[in-house]
Write a protein that holds these residues in place. Structure first.
Motif, mmCIF file in Angstrom:
data_model
loop_
_atom_site.group_PDB
_atom_site.id
_atom_site.type_symbol
_atom_site.label_atom_id
_atom_site.label_comp_id
_atom_site.label_asym_id
_atom_site.label_seq_id
_atom_site.Cartn_x
_atom_site.Cartn_y
_atom_site.Cartn_z
ATOM 1 N N VAL A 63 52.696 -59.901 20.631
ATOM 2 C CA VAL A 63 53.072 -59.052 21.772
ATOM 3 C C VAL A 63 53.100 -57.580 21.348
ATOM 4 O O VAL A 63 52.529 -56.711 22.007
ATOM 5 C CB VAL A 63 54.454 -59.495 22.323
ATOM 6 C CG1 VAL A 63 55.088 -58.402 23.147
ATOM 7 C CG2 VAL A 63 54.313 -60.777 23.123
ATOM 8 N N ILE A 64 53.750 -57.327 20.219
ATOM 9 C CA ILE A 64 53.854 -55.934 19.754
ATOM 10 C C ILE A 64 52.454 -55.380 19.459
ATOM 11 O O ILE A 64 52.100 -54.275 19.881
ATOM 12 C CB ILE A 64 54.731 -55.855 18.476
ATOM 13 C CG1 ILE A 64 56.164 -56.269 18.795
ATOM 14 C CG2 ILE A 64 54.701 -54.445 17.883
ATOM 15 C CD1 ILE A 64 57.071 -56.414 17.567
ATOM 16 N N GLY A 65 51.655 -56.171 18.788
ATOM 17 C CA GLY A 65 50.319 -55.703 18.402
ATOM 18 C C GLY A 65 49.420 -55.443 19.590
ATOM 19 O O GLY A 65 48.822 -54.376 19.710
ATOM 20 N N ARG A 66 49.326 -56.406 20.489
ATOM 21 C CA ARG A 66 48.387 -56.225 21.600
ATOM 22 C C ARG A 66 48.844 -55.141 22.558
ATOM 23 O O ARG A 66 48.051 -54.369 23.067
ATOM 24 C CB ARG A 66 48.179 -57.534 22.368
ATOM 25 C CG ARG A 66 47.147 -57.334 23.498
ATOM 26 C CD ARG A 66 46.733 -58.608 24.169
ATOM 27 N NE ARG A 66 47.772 -59.145 25.026
ATOM 28 C CZ ARG A 66 47.627 -60.239 25.766
ATOM 29 N NH1 ARG A 66 46.486 -60.913 25.729
ATOM 30 N NH2 ARG A 66 48.605 -60.682 26.512
ATOM 31 N N LYS A 67 50.147 -55.094 22.791
ATOM 32 C CA LYS A 67 50.648 -54.099 23.738
ATOM 33 C C LYS A 67 50.371 -52.683 23.221
ATOM 34 O O LYS A 67 49.972 -51.800 23.965
ATOM 35 C CB LYS A 67 52.154 -54.294 23.930
ATOM 36 C CG LYS A 67 52.794 -53.337 24.896
ATOM 37 C CD LYS A 67 52.479 -53.736 26.311
ATOM 38 C CE LYS A 67 52.919 -52.659 27.307
ATOM 39 N NZ LYS A 67 52.484 -52.967 28.658
#
Ligand code: PHE
Length: 445
Positions: A63-67
């Motif tokens: 989530v952190i990476g893609r966002k």
């Protein structure tokens, strides 16, 4: 600055992430620990830990990476929480640290590929390991392994990592499958299956307090969590695919390869009457290697076995170098190849003590495993679930077609059970660190 790279396909991302996850931890540690901790009954605990704790945690990193679509440090700032960059920095440092000695072990594997061809270790596996695992030999092969890692990472996301792992991950599965079939044909192999897979609930019950945090820690290391690797890989996703679906696939494949590795090494040891009651370096480089000396065609089987270990180690190591390279090229106007070479060189230097003396390697590993990793995972989880919160659910549920209930369940699972499990792992790690017990991934040599 040039446009940021992305994966060409969804499968490319999944395979790269599986490549990162499947590594020495699966082939090296998983089968032996499973056998020692109660066989099938440990497997159940591990699978619950991987699905109940590992999966929610890997999703938090995705989530952190893609966002953010940025490296593991800048991602926190992009999401609006500049002070949380320190969490990313701990992860980046952890990856840096781990790669320095992971590469030394990768060098040993290279050496064993050559040693299989000539049968060099067949007569006296323990002495051979003692000779090649430290000193100038180990240093030279540490350099070669690191050069391979740098070569792949320098070629980029799509042309380097994606192309390489698309080839590597299926090869790992196929080769291990073939080796498992071969092991099956060896007389006496069945005792290996019994040892690996028969449930012994007594062992589990007696050591429960030790086993559960171990299973959790193993799930984290094995899924490459807490090193910024999964944040970084997810930052190259271009699309709204279901992260949930990807996460399940990755966790499943990772466990599957661990089990497959067990179906290779344990029957092999039992068929040769070798005591499997060792783990870590000694298990693979001494016991398993020793078994090749006694079976017909051992040179070829040994070669193929160490080749698969090499592929697994390489596909993991590239994800660690990518974490730092990604950070450098996101922030500075330097080319990817330059950065890969420069940072690879620094990591090589950091690994010099581990290559010279295995006691250093053990110390590096202990610190990473007992302190840096759980600390970093904890920071990421607290951030994703307690600080970032609701937008994380939105990002997670994108493209999944699942109801909001699933997202909320994930959030509360991470907020409570998963974080408690990590705190317990950290506490155990600190206790081990300060009260001095054996290190986890690379036990005393
Ligand atoms: N997951 C890898 C293994 O099981 C180790 C690893 C950790 C790889 C962190 C990359 C990043 O061996």
């Amino acid at each position: 600055m040039t446009e940021r790279e992305t994966w060409a396909t969804r499968a490319g991302f999944i395979l790269a992430a599986v490549g990162s996850a499947v590594g020495l931890g699966n082939i090296w540690q998983f089968p032996f620990k499973t056998a020692q901790f109660g066989g099938a009954s440990f497997l159940i605990v591990y699978i619950i830990a991987a699905l109940g704790i590992g999966l929610p945690a890997i999703l938090a990193e995705f989530v952190i990476g893609r966002k953010a679509n940025l490296n593991t440090i800048s991602a926190f700032e992009k999401l609006g929480y500049k002070e949380w960059r320190v969490v990313g920095a701990i992860g980046l440092f952890t990856g840096f640290w781990i790669l320095s000695y992971y590469s030394v072990v990768g060098g040993w594997v290279l050496r064993y590929i050559g040693g299989s061809l000539t049968g060099a270790y067949f007569a006296a596996p323990a002495e051979y390991f003692g000779q090649v695992s430290a000193g100038m030999d180990a240093l030279a092969l540490h350099a070669v392994f690191m050069a391979l890692v740098v070569g792949i990472v320098a070629a980029g996301i799509e042309d380097g990592i994606e192309k390489a792992t698309k080839l590597m991950v299926p090869s790992i599965v196929v080769i291990l499958g073939v080796l498992a079939a071969f092991a099956f044909t060896l007389p006496g192999a069945s005792a290996g299956y019994a040892y690996f897979l028969s449930p012994d609930f007594n062992v589990l019950a007696e050591n429960f307090a030790e086993i559960v945090p171990f299973a959790v820690g193993q799930a984290f290391f094995s899924l490459s969590l807490g090193m910024g690797a999964m944040i970084t890989y997810a930052s190259y996703i271009d699309g709204d695919q279901s992260l949930f679906g990807d996460g399940i696939t990755i966790v499943f494949l990772n466990s599957f390869v661990g089990i497959l590795a067990g179906l290779v090494v344990l029957p092999l040891l039992f068929a040769q009457g070798i005591d499997p009651n060792t783990s870590g370096a000694g298990a693979v480089f001494i016991s398993v290697a020793g078994a090749f000396g006694d079976i017909p065609g051992g040179q070829i089987i040994g070669l193929v076995f160490f080749a698969v270990v090499l592929i697994a180690a390489l596909s993991s190591a590239i994800s660690l170098l990518e974490v730092v390279v990604s950070w450098a090229i996101d922030n500075y106007d330097v080319s990817r190849p330059q950065m890969a070479v420069g940072l690879g060189g620094v990591i090589f230097l950091l690994g010099v003590p581990s290559a010279i003396d295995t006691a250093w390697l053990g110390w590096f590993d202990t610190l990473a495993y007992q302190l840096l990793l759980p600390l970093s995972v904890l920071g990421i989880l607290v951030f994703a679930a307690w600080v970032y919160g609701a937008p994380a659910i939105d990002e997670l549920m994108k493209g999944s077609g699942l109801g909001d209930g699933v997202g909320l369940t994930w959030l509360w699972l991470v907020r409570t059970l998963v974080i408690v499990a990590v705190v317990a792992t950290l506490a155990l790690g600190l206790q081990t660190l300060f009260l001095g017990e054996s290190p986890a991934i690379v036990p005393p040599l």
